[in-house]
Motif scaffolding. Structure first.
Motif, PDB file in Angstrom:
ATOM      1  N   SER A 150       0.847  -1.181   0.000  1.00 54.57           N
ATOM      2  CA  SER A 150       0.000   0.000   0.000  1.00 54.57           C
ATOM      3  C   SER A 150       0.881   1.228   0.000  1.00 54.57           C
ATOM      4  O   SER A 150       2.016   1.186   0.466  1.00 54.57           O
ATOM      5  CB  SER A 150      -0.878   0.038   1.260  1.00 54.57           C
ATOM      6  OG  SER A 150      -1.669  -1.107   1.322  1.00 54.57           O
ATOM      7  N   LYS A 151       0.329   2.305  -0.550  1.00 55.83           N
ATOM      8  CA  LYS A 151       1.079   3.564  -0.525  1.00 55.83           C
ATOM      9  C   LYS A 151       0.096   4.701  -0.303  1.00 55.83           C
ATOM     10  O   LYS A 151      -0.894   4.839  -1.021  1.00 55.83           O
ATOM     11  CB  LYS A 151       1.804   3.767  -1.848  1.00 55.83           C
ATOM     12  CG  LYS A 151       2.581   5.068  -1.933  1.00 55.83           C
ATOM     13  CD  LYS A 151       3.924   4.970  -1.244  1.00 55.83           C
ATOM     14  CE  LYS A 151       4.620   6.324  -1.226  1.00 55.83           C
ATOM     15  NZ  LYS A 151       5.945   6.258  -0.595  1.00 55.83           N
TER      16      LYS A 151
ATOM     17  N   ARG B 197      -4.717  18.190   0.123  1.00 57.13           N
ATOM     18  CA  ARG B 197      -6.134  17.839   0.323  1.00 57.13           C
ATOM     19  C   ARG B 197      -6.284  16.612   1.212  1.00 57.13           C
ATOM     20  O   ARG B 197      -7.290  15.927   1.167  1.00 57.13           O
ATOM     21  CB  ARG B 197      -6.795  17.573  -1.033  1.00 57.13           C
ATOM     22  CG  ARG B 197      -7.085  18.849  -1.786  1.00 57.13           C
ATOM     23  CD  ARG B 197      -7.569  18.533  -3.176  1.00 57.13           C
ATOM     24  NE  ARG B 197      -6.493  18.734  -4.165  1.00 57.13           N
ATOM     25  CZ  ARG B 197      -6.619  18.458  -5.451  1.00 57.13           C
ATOM     26  NH1 ARG B 197      -7.724  17.958  -5.909  1.00 57.13           N
ATOM     27  NH2 ARG B 197      -5.622  18.689  -6.271  1.00 57.13           N
ATOM     28  N   GLY B 198      -5.269  16.323   1.970  1.00 53.95           N
ATOM     29  CA  GLY B 198      -5.333  15.162   2.853  1.00 53.95           C
ATOM     30  C   GLY B 198      -4.642  13.968   2.232  1.00 53.95           C
ATOM     31  O   GLY B 198      -4.095  14.058   1.138  1.00 53.95           O
ATOM     32  N   PRO B 199      -4.656  12.842   2.936  1.00 52.10           N
ATOM     33  CA  PRO B 199      -3.932  11.678   2.445  1.00 52.10           C
ATOM     34  C   PRO B 199      -4.532  11.141   1.149  1.00 52.10           C
ATOM     35  O   PRO B 199      -5.749  11.134   0.971  1.00 52.10           O
ATOM     36  CB  PRO B 199      -4.070  10.655   3.572  1.00 52.10           C
ATOM     37  CG  PRO B 199      -5.227  11.103   4.373  1.00 52.10           C
ATOM     38  CD  PRO B 199      -5.339  12.584   4.211  1.00 52.10           C
ATOM     39  N   VAL B 200      -3.670  10.726   0.229  1.00 52.33           N
ATOM     40  CA  VAL B 200      -4.114  10.129  -1.026  1.00 52.33           C
ATOM     41  C   VAL B 200      -3.705   8.659  -1.009  1.00 52.33           C
ATOM     42  O   VAL B 200      -2.527   8.345  -0.868  1.00 52.33           O
ATOM     43  CB  VAL B 200      -3.437  10.830  -2.232  1.00 52.33           C
ATOM     44  CG1 VAL B 200      -3.847  10.147  -3.528  1.00 52.33           C
ATOM     45  CG2 VAL B 200      -3.796  12.296  -2.257  1.00 52.33           C
ATOM     46  N   HIS B 201      -4.684   7.784  -1.111  1.00 53.86           N
ATOM     47  CA  HIS B 201      -4.385   6.358  -1.155  1.00 53.86           C
ATOM     48  C   HIS B 201      -4.105   5.978  -2.596  1.00 53.86           C
ATOM     49  O   HIS B 201      -5.016   5.865  -3.390  1.00 53.86           O
ATOM     50  CB  HIS B 201      -5.555   5.537  -0.606  1.00 53.86           C
ATOM     51  CG  HIS B 201      -5.753   5.745   0.860  1.00 53.86           C
ATOM     52  ND1 HIS B 201      -5.277   4.869   1.803  1.00 53.86           N
ATOM     53  CD2 HIS B 201      -6.329   6.748   1.542  1.00 53.86           C
ATOM     54  CE1 HIS B 201      -5.567   5.323   3.009  1.00 53.86           C
ATOM     55  NE2 HIS B 201      -6.223   6.468   2.882  1.00 53.86           N
ATOM     56  N   ALA B 202      -2.839   5.812  -2.914  1.00 53.02           N
ATOM     57  CA  ALA B 202      -2.476   5.523  -4.301  1.00 53.02           C
ATOM     58  C   ALA B 202      -2.622   4.028  -4.593  1.00 53.02           C
ATOM     59  O   ALA B 202      -3.169   3.643  -5.618  1.00 53.02           O
ATOM     60  CB  ALA B 202      -1.051   5.988  -4.581  1.00 53.02           C
TER      61      ALA B 202
END
Lengths: 263, 271
Positions: free
Chosen positions: B11-12, B18-23
């Motif tokens: 996971s990355k 705009r806050g955390p981005v779950h790539a």
């Protein structure tokens, strides 16, 4: 695009048709300038103390050429020393800044304060502190060259395209290698431009420093001509000052052709 | 050593304004030795992030990734990376560019000169050793960058849309060229692309990623003959596989839209 040859000086001889035309146009401009000068002095359009005749200049050279040449040498040597020492120190500091972020943060405000100070206003200090001699004048040139090159070098390194850094870092490039093999080579065109400006500033500062230092040099020739109403000296000093700047700039350009042939 | 690349539930998450981005979200993948695997998915699904995680420069936040049995935590000498841009260093001529990795790795350049000359020959760039990158076309530059990645003989090649910046004709040529190199060098290749046609033409196996956060959607085994004739891209079977994968991706996108979690604004996170 500059034509690349193994003998960079040949660009001066091997000219295309367009280049030859440009050269002739440039020569015509100079000829017109000469014509105006001759017209001004021989038709007595300006007073005798304002401009010398070519004959007067010739006599000056005949009489005093060793002393004049020595003074020209003084200025050239001082300008080159100031330029070289100032630039090398600036590039060294640039390297350290890029290596240690804390030092970069520490140096930045100092640069911001001293960079806008015209080096010339410091010339009295330089002469009081370092003496009315080589040391005082060269220090002035070092000061000016150093801050100009420091700002330019920093900008040049910061502008290293990300893709080059990325290509090197995925190959496991070291911190030192990143600077020597990527950042500084990438900055070469920018640094050459900066060097040319810095060298001209160095010549400027040396001549202006010589105005007040009484330590010989082209600056002193000019000041003498001004104080003793000697148009031949004054005019000679100005002409030689221009010639030195043009020749040194040309030399840097010729030397740099090889360095930037990939651009 | 059978499995050369093993990706286990990686996971990355990026921090952004705009806050955390779950790539990427718990993506897994296995690549066998000598295999050619492609990873496809809609733009912004984290394909590039996955590849960057495998370089060891942008580590994953969760999960584990192994190359040749070792956990990935730094750039490795047995991995070659090819980007969308050729990224050649413009002040070095072609020979100096392809020897750049050798210099970095402090190997003896003379030992590699023969090898890189053979490689340059195999991509039809003999005679260009002393040229500068600006004198070469985009396709030629990308061929140089392939030679650069192969110069130190890595076992694994990671490719991030390597031909994405080229025109359609050159791109097809490069795909065929790459297959030739793969057959000859027997490298293990992980190839990221958004062009499904390209993935199907090249790979043995195609991993499909869902839209962001990228996770496993499906794996397709590409049952087409080897060596692949160029004409294969005109055949019914090829079209069917491509269509199947496309349908899968459209379905993934629609599913996310129904759930209201689809982020059409794909912005680049890897810098």
């Amino acid at each position: 695009m500059t034509r690349v040859t193994s003998k960079p000086w040949l660009v001066l001889i091997r000219l295309s048709k367009k280049q030859r035309r440009n050269f002739l146009l440039g020569a015509l401009g100079i000829a017109i300038g000469l014509g105006v000068w001759l017209a001004l002095v021989y038709f007595k359009l300006v007073p005798k103390y304002a401009l010398p005749t070519p004959v007067e200049l010739g006599k000056l050279w005949q009489r005093e050429s060793p002393r004049l040449l020595y003074n020209i040498w003084l200025t050239v040597m001082r300008a080159l020393c100031g330029f070289a020492l100032g630039s090398i120190m600036a590039l060294f500091v640039t390297f350290i800044r890029s290596w240690i972020p804390v030092i970069d943060t520490f140096i930045e405000p100092i640069v911001q304060i001293f960079k806008p100070v015209p080096p010339l206003v410091l010339s009295p200090f330089m002469i009081i502190w370092f003496g009315s001699n080589n040391k005082g004048v060269i220090t002035l040139a070092i000061w000016g060259s150093f801050f100009l090159m420091l700002v330019e070098g920093h900008e040049a390194l910061k502008a290293t395209p990300l893709v080059y850094l990325r290509a090197a870092s995925t190959l496991g490039e070291s911190k030192l290698g990143m600077r020597l093999r990527v950042m500084f080579p990438a900055a070469i065109p920018h640094l050459i431009g900066a060097m040319r400006i810095t060298l001209l500033l160095g010549i400027n500062l040396v001549i202006l420093g010589e105005f007040s230092a009484a330590a010989g040099g082209i600056g002193e020739i000019i000041v003498h001509g001004y104080r003793f109403l000697r148009p031949d000296l004054l005019f000679f000093g100005v002409l030689v000052g221009i010639a030195v700047a043009v020749v040194l700039d040309l030399l840097v350009r010729i030397i740099s052709i090889r360095l930037r042939r990939w651009v | 050593m059978d499995e050369v690349i093993v990706v286990e539930k990686v996971s990355k998450v990026y921090a952004s304004e705009r806050g955390p981005v779950h790539a990427i979200d718990r993506f897994s993948m296995k690549v066998k030795e000598g295999d050619f695997v492609a990873i496809v998915g809609p733009s912004g699904c984290g394909k590039t992030t996955l590849l960057w995680g495998l370089t060891g420069l942008h580590p994953f936040n969760g999960g584990k990734a192994y190359i040749l049995g070792e956990e990935v935590d730094k750039p490795r000498k047995d991995v070659g990376i090819i980007f969308q841009q050729a990224n050649l260093l413009p002040w070095r001529n072609i020979l100096q560019n392809v020897l750049f990795p050798i210099e970095i790795m402090k190997e003896n350049i003379a030992d590699y000169e023969e090898r890189v000359k053979d490689l340059l020959d195999s991509v039809e760039l003999t005679g260009f050793e002393n040229h500068y990158p600006r004198e070469l076309s985009g396709g030629m530059q990308q061929r140089v960058s392939i030679v650069r990645a192969l110069s130190y003989d890595p076992k694994v090649l990671l490719m991030d849309e390597p031909f994405g910046a080229l025109d359609a004709y050159t791109r097809d040529e490069m795909d065929t060229l790459l297959l030739g190199i793969w057959k000859k060098t027997k490298k293990t290749i992980a190839f990221v692309t958004h062009r499904i046609e390209e993935a199907v033409y090249l790979a043995n196996k195609v991993y499909v990623m869902t839209p962001r956060p990228g996770t496993n959607s499906a794996v397709f085994d590409i049952d087409l003959p080897r060596p692949r004739p160029e004409g294969i891209t005109m055949e019914q079977k090829y079209f069917e596989i491509v269509a199947e994968i496309k349908k899968r991706i459209v379905k993934d996108v629609e599913k996310q839209k129904e759930e209201g979690v689809y982020q059409s604004q794909a912005y680049s996170t890897v810098t």
